[in-house]
Design an enzyme around this catalytic site. Structure first.
Site, PDB file in Angstrom:
ATOM      1  N   LYS A 113       6.234  -3.620   8.317  1.00  0.00           N
ATOM      2  CA  LYS A 113       6.348  -2.439   9.219  1.00  0.00           C
ATOM      3  C   LYS A 113       6.779  -3.022  10.619  1.00  0.00           C
ATOM      4  O   LYS A 113       7.040  -2.243  11.249  1.00  0.00           O
ATOM      5  CB  LYS A 113       5.066  -1.760   8.832  1.00  0.00           C
ATOM      6  CG  LYS A 113       4.899  -0.922   7.668  1.00  0.00           C
ATOM      7  CD  LYS A 113       3.926   0.189   7.600  1.00  0.00           C
ATOM      8  CE  LYS A 113       4.123   0.741   6.517  1.00  0.00           C
ATOM      9  NZ  LYS A 113       3.926   0.147   5.197  1.00  0.00           N
TER      10      LYS A 113
HETATM   11  C1  LIG Z   1       4.164   0.572   3.829  1.00  0.00           C
HETATM   12  C2  LIG Z   1       3.987  -0.666   2.598  1.00  0.00           C
HETATM   13  C3  LIG Z   1       4.713  -0.543   1.494  1.00  0.00           C
HETATM   14  C4  LIG Z   1       5.353   0.732   1.178  1.00  0.00           C
HETATM   15  O1  LIG Z   1       6.582   0.947   1.904  1.00  0.00           O
HETATM   16  P1  LIG Z   1       7.233   2.281   1.826  1.00  0.00           P
HETATM   17  O2  LIG Z   1       8.399   2.222   3.031  1.00  0.00           O
HETATM   18  O3  LIG Z   1       6.216   3.109   2.264  1.00  0.00           O
HETATM   19  O4  LIG Z   1       7.836   2.493   0.629  1.00  0.00           O
HETATM   20  C5  LIG Z   1       4.691  -1.720   0.623  1.00  0.00           C
HETATM   21  N1  LIG Z   1       3.970  -2.822   0.956  1.00  0.00           N
HETATM   22  C6  LIG Z   1       3.260  -2.827   1.991  1.00  0.00           C
HETATM   23  C7  LIG Z   1       2.546  -4.182   2.295  1.00  0.00           C
HETATM   24  C8  LIG Z   1       3.249  -2.026   2.927  1.00  0.00           C
HETATM   25  O5  LIG Z   1       2.696  -1.989   4.150  1.00  0.00           O
END
Ligand SMILES: *Cc1c(COP(=O)(O)O)cnc(C)c1O
Length: 471
Positions: A113
């Site tokens: 993120k």
């Molecule tokens: C947010 C997240 C996901 C999922 O990603 P999306 O964009 O919500 O599909 C997967 N793995 C981790 C470690 C995350 O923080």
């Protein structure tokens, strides 16, 4: 480039408007009115570019109301080796069986993120400064999203962050990550309740139109268009790193929850990046796996969502899924309205009539990985490659290995680092294995912490905001 709502009842917006907006006023999600097409010649030229250069080329196609020199400067200060721990920003490595892993989790909070949030923080500061506005971001977190937002917005002009977390429910590492920030614009609030209570309070404040307007409340959640846009870049980067020439095709395997990450892959593919297939990996919460196998979409309530050892994928109503379905139904807003009315009524919808189109034209396939798969995959990768991968990435590797066809090149996205999930890693490889932690996070648990504990009610949180903002 203008942005339109999936529900079709919102006037087209500029990029800057889309950036600062959550849901569109009609309840839909904002989408670019069309996808820019990347020609073969352009793709050939882009292969040579560094990550920030590539980001500038791609983002320029979408952020058309931001001055070009300013955009370049914002991108250059965002994607640095210092912030992302690596000169390549998103380095690609290969496992012994040929599966590639694209490292997206070397940023400040050790999860993918950061790739988008760090840019969003700088874009927010720029756009707010240009328009002389201030914004108070309010959010609820069970750990990951909140820390990514705080590290992206710390110290930014014109922005305050009020982040609610459940008191005593996060790991020592997660608490340390958030509560040790000393920036004056970051306010950590530990609510005496659960994560859902935090979310309810945020909703209550958002729904209080008067309060919301008076205190300039906003959010940075997973539906923000700016986040999706920033994520498109690393699909191009991963493609170039995994191939020798643009004649080749690559498939991406994406550990998925809210469908934001893999949606960016869909957009890259629509722009002309030679992506063969997009593999959606889910955990025990397999609503998306069910959809891509059958065409039936049956979201579940929070009570039917399992708590798993890949917690960031514990989602049963993927907030960005509507954006993909919008393309799937040829951008027919009235059909989206109907389908999401069904979803709102606790039902789902049936798109099995276009299942072929989902697979053939859009290249989507899916797979599922459960706790035992996760532990086994972490142990296998450790044994075979001497690497520790996190539980979410392990779900991706499991599904990639299962779906890969002979000769198919697969890049699996690394969505977090093992250091964040020590308990599950130890359960997989044994207690005595030392899990590497980036130098800047060593000893973080010993730093002083700043957090305000508040009772579990919206009035208390409102009062606290008023006091802090002094209005
Ligand atoms: C947010 C997240 C996901 C999922 O990603 P999306 O964009 O919500 O599909 C997967 N793995 C981790 C470690 C995350 O923080």
């Amino acid at each position: 480039m203008k942005y339109i709502s999936t529900r079709g009842q919102t006037e087209p917006k500029t990029f800057s408007e889309a950036l600062l907006m959550g849901l569109a006023p009609d309840g839909g999600l904002l989408m670019p009115e069309s996808y820019p097409h990347v020609s073969e010649v352009t793709l050939y030229e882009w292969r040579q570019l560094s990550y920030p250069q590539l980001a500038f080329q791609i983002i320029s196609l979408f952020a058309t109301d931001i001055d070009s020199a300013d955009l370049q400067a914002i991108i250059n200060k965002t994607y640095t080796a210092e912030v992302f721990g690596h000169a390549e920003i998103a380095p690609v490595r290969r496992l012994h069986d040929g599966i590639c892993i694209e490292g997206l989790s070397n940023g400040p909070t050790l999860a993918f993120k950061d790739m988008a949030m760090q840019l969003l923080g700088n874009l927010f500061e720029y756009v707010l400064g240009r328009e002389g506005k201030t914004l108070n971001i309010i959010g609820a977190t069970s750990g990951d999203t909140g820390s990514a937002a705080e590290y992206a917005l710390r110290g930014k002009d014109g922005i305050n962050v009020f982040m609610l977390s459940p008191y005593g429910k996060m790991s020592a590492f997660q608490r340390a990550q958030m509560y040790s920030l000393e920036d004056r614009n970051i306010y950590n609030i530990a609510v005496e309740g659960m994560f859902d209570d935090c979310q309810d309070i945020v909703k209550a404040l958002q729904n209080d139109e008067l309060f919301k307007a008076q205190y300039h409340l906003s959010t940075v959640n997973s539906i923000n268009w700016g986040r999706i846009m920033a994520q498109v870049v690393y699909y191009f980067k991963g493609y170039f790193a995994a191939t020798q020439s643009n004649e080749e095709k690559v498939s991406f395997c994406v550990p998925s929850g809210n469908f934001g990450n893999v949606l960016a892959g869909h957009i890259a593919r629509m722009m002309g990046l030679p992506i063969h297939r997009l593999m959606v990996a889910t955990n025990e919460n397999d609503v998306l796996d069910e959809f891509f196998k059958t065409g039936l979409y049956q979201p579940r309530a929070a009570a039917q969502t399992y708590v798993t050892t890949s917690p960031s994928m514990d989602i049963s109503k993927a907030s960005n899924f509507e954006r993909f379905v919008f393309d799937l139904v040829d951008r027919d807003s009235s059909e989206i309205e109907l389908m999401w009315a069904q979803v709102g009524a606790g039902k789902g919808f049936d798109l099995s009539r276009v299942l072929d189109k989902i697979h053939e034209q859009y290249g989507f396939v899916s797979g599922k990985s459960v706790h035992a798969d996760r532990l086994r995959t972490i142990a296998e990768v450790y044994a075979d490659d001497r690497q520790l991968i996190d539980p979410h990435t392990a779900d991706g590797v499991k599904v990639a290995r299962e779906l890969r066809e002979t000769g198919e090149k697969v890049v699996c996205l690394e969505t977090a680092l093992a250091a964040k999930f020590a308990d599950t890693i130890h359960a997989a490889v044994g207690e005595d294995v030392v899990i590497p932690r980036p130098a800047k996070l060593v000893g973080i648990e010993d730093l002083p912490q700043r957090v305000q504990v508040l009772p579990n009610n919206a009035a208390a949180v409102k009062m606290y905001l008023k006091e802090q903002l002094g209005e």
